[in-house]
Design a protein around this motif. Structure first.
Motif, PDB file in Angstrom:
ATOM      1  N   TYR B 429     -41.988  32.938  15.750  1.00  0.00           N
ATOM      2  CA  TYR B 429     -41.838  33.189  14.318  1.00  0.00           C
ATOM      3  C   TYR B 429     -40.764  34.257  14.075  1.00  0.00           C
ATOM      4  N   LYS B 499     -42.030  30.439   7.352  1.00  0.00           N
ATOM      5  CA  LYS B 499     -43.482  30.704   7.386  1.00  0.00           C
ATOM      6  C   LYS B 499     -44.287  29.393   7.338  1.00  0.00           C
ATOM      7  N   ASP B 509     -46.768  33.170  15.998  1.00  0.00           N
ATOM      8  CA  ASP B 509     -46.367  34.565  15.831  1.00  0.00           C
ATOM      9  C   ASP B 509     -47.040  35.453  16.892  1.00  0.00           C
TER      10      ASP B 509
END
Lengths: 308, 517
Positions: B429, B499, B509
């Protein structure tokens, strides 16, 4: 070669506080009674200019710039694939007189322009006011005119071979009093989709011993996602009245371009045109709509929606 | 047209007969002959759709030349082209556009208003004069003195009147009537092949050359249709150049070519990151030649570099040239385009690979803005668009995009304080976010991360876990919205796109989740 070393003295201060040492070890760091808001320097400007022109590397520039209290140039060698592409070199160094009106000795606008092979630019610019009866002594009124433009931050639509910030003189307040006009050309034109132009103009002058910005406005701005051209273009026009001090009239126009010209723009762009007027009052320019304006009454601010 | 010049040169040199003959090995000259014959309308005899301008003087070329000869009063069998016949071919070619113009006006019944005494349409009147001279009315036109000057005066009037008499039609020559226009077309048309007059016929160009046609769109829109005979592409004109958004979606490509990408050394983790950032980027065949970057191409809209600066597009091509020479030659080398002055100088052995460079065209380095302006020509937009259609080029674009990480991710020259970026950001991420940032504002990544470390109060990454990295990323995302003189525009929107791929599980992430090749 000119070898007369310029002497920059740290004149003992009277009532002014010293700058914290971490701000700049090289900065002339003392304020005096003649220079309550700035910093006093003693320098022979012609020699300073020649010394800067004879410097060739970052450390040399740092030392000479520091003599006038300029911030050092940023190290851009790390930003480029080849360090030498990032190295800044002096393009020009100039000293220009700025008339103050009323027979006073002219202020000095000192500029040094740097550029690297990748297109990044640094402008160092400040205004020095000669101290009375002390030849070679100046009060530095501020280097807020200094400017940085990184590699890639060039305009991408309009062709603009000129510098990132160009400085010129305009009589804004009186026929014998010079103000400074800064015209900035920026944007983004490197790889990546988001690109654009941003041109702006600002007016500067010295008020109560300090360099101040009177007015700033965008004269052209457009952003887009390459390869698609911009859908919104903002243009601004600045007009100065004939009378002194001059009134600034700023007209802003937003034009929209639709992907399909027969349809409305699809990204929220709405065309409009508006005008605002700024007048010089008590050492600054205020918008006439501003209640701090003169007793003559509220001014006129026109905002007009333009039908498509 | 360079093919015409080739024929004229042979005529001037007196080498037509020995060059343009059956089984000749002069393929370039023969291809020129075939192309000209194609324009003259002899597609059927040339079997153009099958052979194009292949440079071989075989039975099809023999048939085309023989047919031209027959239609132009010669008994030549077509097995070779004489100097006289070649001159006739060039002459017919030279008046072809004029004949097409008149034929179009005849078809649209727009003759009498345009071809008359006092007409201001000098181009059309000049075309008429050329055609009348070809029909033998040079004396009336006083051709030796006036040539095709575009003025419909006494001489033109006399020539039109004389032609009318020959055709048994009336008139004093002050106006070219529709019947007279029809007769001119009918007189001259038979000298050409079957296809010349078919105005709807979109002539296929010779392979290796391009046809470019302007097309008016709605409103003020203008387009250029460019074709190489196999593919046609419509580009929109804008300012000084052209653009196309393209239609080769990087997301679709990455999703459907995972195996091929892994084969060229892209890890699954890198693919995940590319999936997350691709939606923010350009199509793999997007081309822009209208802005100050001169020529931009592909996923990251790599550029030729503004002003005299090096650009990142030559670096992409250098990677292609280095890894697949045939692919490079197919889209660049064969057109004389090469890459030079690459950085870093040791890019062949450097981890970063090529980062910037310049183009050279037919051996001359393109450096100045004036030189770079050549890249705005429609041909380059077309060649790059074609390249962007090729899955092998698309794969290279993805690989080059991933390779961008080498510039800053674990480079000693791009430290944030004392830390490598790879010490700070280790999740897929986070890497997706900073890669997107670096493409658009390369100088800002380090600055934003430095601020984020301070704001997050996390000076030492050595003991960080996932939570600490999340905290850093949150601070970084907030900072990058407003950082710099030209902040990363739409930073929040772009972050939301990335996202989305975190939320749907494409990327992670988790600290340490990013795996590099």
């Amino acid at each position: 070669m000119f070898l007369l070393a310029a002497f920059v003295a740290l004149v003992s201060g009277c009532g002014g506080g010293e700058r914290p040492p971490e701000e700049s070890a090289l900065r002339p760091a003392v304020r005096g009674v003649d220079c309550p808001l700035g910093f006093t320097v003693e320098v022979e400007l012609e020699a300073w200019q020649e010394r800067l022109e004879s410097s060739a590397e970052a450390e040399g520039y740092r030392l000479v710039l520091g003599e006038l209290g300029f911030e050092p140039l940023p190290d851009r060698t790390l930003e480029e694939p080849e360090p030498e592409q990032g190295a800044m070199t002096l393009v020009s160094a100039e000293v220009t007189d700025l008339r103050r009106g009323g027979g006073a000795a002219a202020d000095r606008l000192v500029t040094a322009r740097f550029r690297n092979a990748a297109g990044a630019e640094s402008l160092r610019a400040l205004v020095l006011r000669p101290l009375p009866d002390r030849e070679g002594s100046y009060c530095s009124l501020g280097d807020h005119l200094s400017h940085e433009r990184e590699s890639g931050e060039e305009p991408c639509i309009e062709e603009h071979p000129g510098p990132a910030r160009s400085l010129s003189v305009e009589n804004l307040l009186a026929p014998d009093r010079d103000s400074i006009v800064a015209r900035d050309a920026g944007g983004w034109c490197g790889s990546g989709r988001r690109r654009g132009d941003r041109f702006s103009t600002s007016f500067w002058g010295v008020e109560l011993g300090r360099l101040v910005k009177y007015f700033e406005a965008v004269t052209s701005e457009a952003w887009y996602e390459s390869p698609d051209p911009p859908s919104e273009i903002r243009r601004g026009e600045i007009e100065l009245s004939e009378s002194w001090p001059r009134t600034i009239t700023y007209t802003e126009v937003v034009e929209c371009r639709s992907p399909d010209e027969e349809a409305m723009p699809d990204d929220g762009c709405r065309p409009f045109e508006r005008t605002e007027t700024h007048r010089y009052v008590d050492g600054r320019y205020v918008e006439l709509d501003d209640p701090r304006s003169t007793a003559e009454g509220r001014g006129r601010v026109e905002t007009q929606e333009v039908p498509r | 047209m360079r093919e015409r010049e080739t024929l004229e040169k042979l005529i001037d040199e007196g080498t037509v007969a020995e060059t343009l003959r059956k089984d000749s090995s002069a393929r370039h000259a023969i291809a020129a002959l075939q192309t000209v014959m194609h324009w003259l309308g002899f597609d059927r005899q040339l079997r153009w759709a099958e052979f194009g301008a292949d440079g071989g003087y075989g039975p099809a070329t023999v048939a085309a030349v023989a047919e031209f000869a027959r239609r132009n009063g010669s008994t030549a069998k077509g097995e070779r082209v004489t100097s006289v016949l070649a001159s006739k071919i060039v002459a017919r070619y030279d008046s072809l556009e004029e004949l097409k113009q008149l034929a179009e006006d005849v078809a649209d019944d727009r003759v009498e208003g345009r071809y008359r005494v006092g007409s201001g349409d000098r181009i059309r009147v000049a075309a008429l004069q050329t055609l009348l001279n070809g029909l033998g009315f040079g004396a009336e036109l006083n051709w030796a003195k006036w040539g095709a000057d575009g003025g419909y005066g006494r001489s033109t009037r006399a020539a039109v009147a004389a032609f009318a008499v020959d055709e048994g039609l009336g008139g004093d020559g002050t106006t070219l009537t529709l019947p007279l226009g029809q007769r001119i077309v009918a007189e001259l048309g038979p000298f050409y092949g079957d296809n010349w007059h078919d105005l709807e016929h979109e002539a296929a160009p010779a392979p290796g050359s391009l046809t470019v046609k302007s097309v008016a769109g709605r409103g003020t829109r203008q387009y250029l249709d460019v074709s190489d005979g196999f593919r046609r592409k419509r580009f929109q004109k804008f300012r000084r150049g052209l653009f196309t958004m393209g239609d080769q979606k990087p997301l679709t490509f990455v999703q459907s070519h995972g195996d091929a990408l892994r084969e060229i050394g892209v890890t699954q983790s890198e693919l995940n990151v590319m999936l997350a950032v691709a939606e923010n980027e350009g199509n793999l065949d997007a081309v822009n030649t209208w802005d100050n970057a001169f020529l931009s191409f592909g996923l990251f809209q790599w550029t030729a570099g503004q002003d005299s600066a090096r650009g990142e597009l030559p670096a992409l091509l250098a990677r292609i040239k280095h890894e697949d020479r045939d692919l490079f030659d197919k889209y660049c080398g064969q057109h004389g385009l090469d890459v030079v002055d690459l950085t870093p100088a040791d890019w062949m052995t450097s981890k970063t690979g090529p980062l910037t460079g310049r183009f050279s065209l037919r051996g001359t380095t393109i450096k100045s803005p004036t030189d770079k302006a050549q890249l705005r020509e429609a041909a380059w937009a077309f060649y790059f668009w074609r390249a962007g259609q090729d899955s092998a080029v698309q794969a290279m674009e993805i690989k080059h995009a991933v390779g961008r990480l080498e510039q800053f991710y674990s480079s000693d020259r791009y430290k944030v304080g004392d830390h490598l970026v790879s010490d700070l950001i280790t999740s897929e991420y986070g890497v997706g976010l900073i890669l997107d940032n670096h493409v658009n504002r390369p100088a800002y990544v380090r600055q934003c991360l430095a601020k984020a470390i301070t704001r997050a109060g996390l000076p030492d990454p050595s003991g960080w876990g996932t939570e600490e990295e999340r905290k850093l990323i949150a601070a970084y995302l907030d900072i990058r919205v407003t950082h710099g003189r030209s902040p990363m525009t739409d930073a929040e929107k772009r972050a939301r796109v990335t996202k989305k791929y975190l939320d749907n599980g494409t990327i992670s992430d988790r600290r340490g989740s990013f795996e590099r090749s």
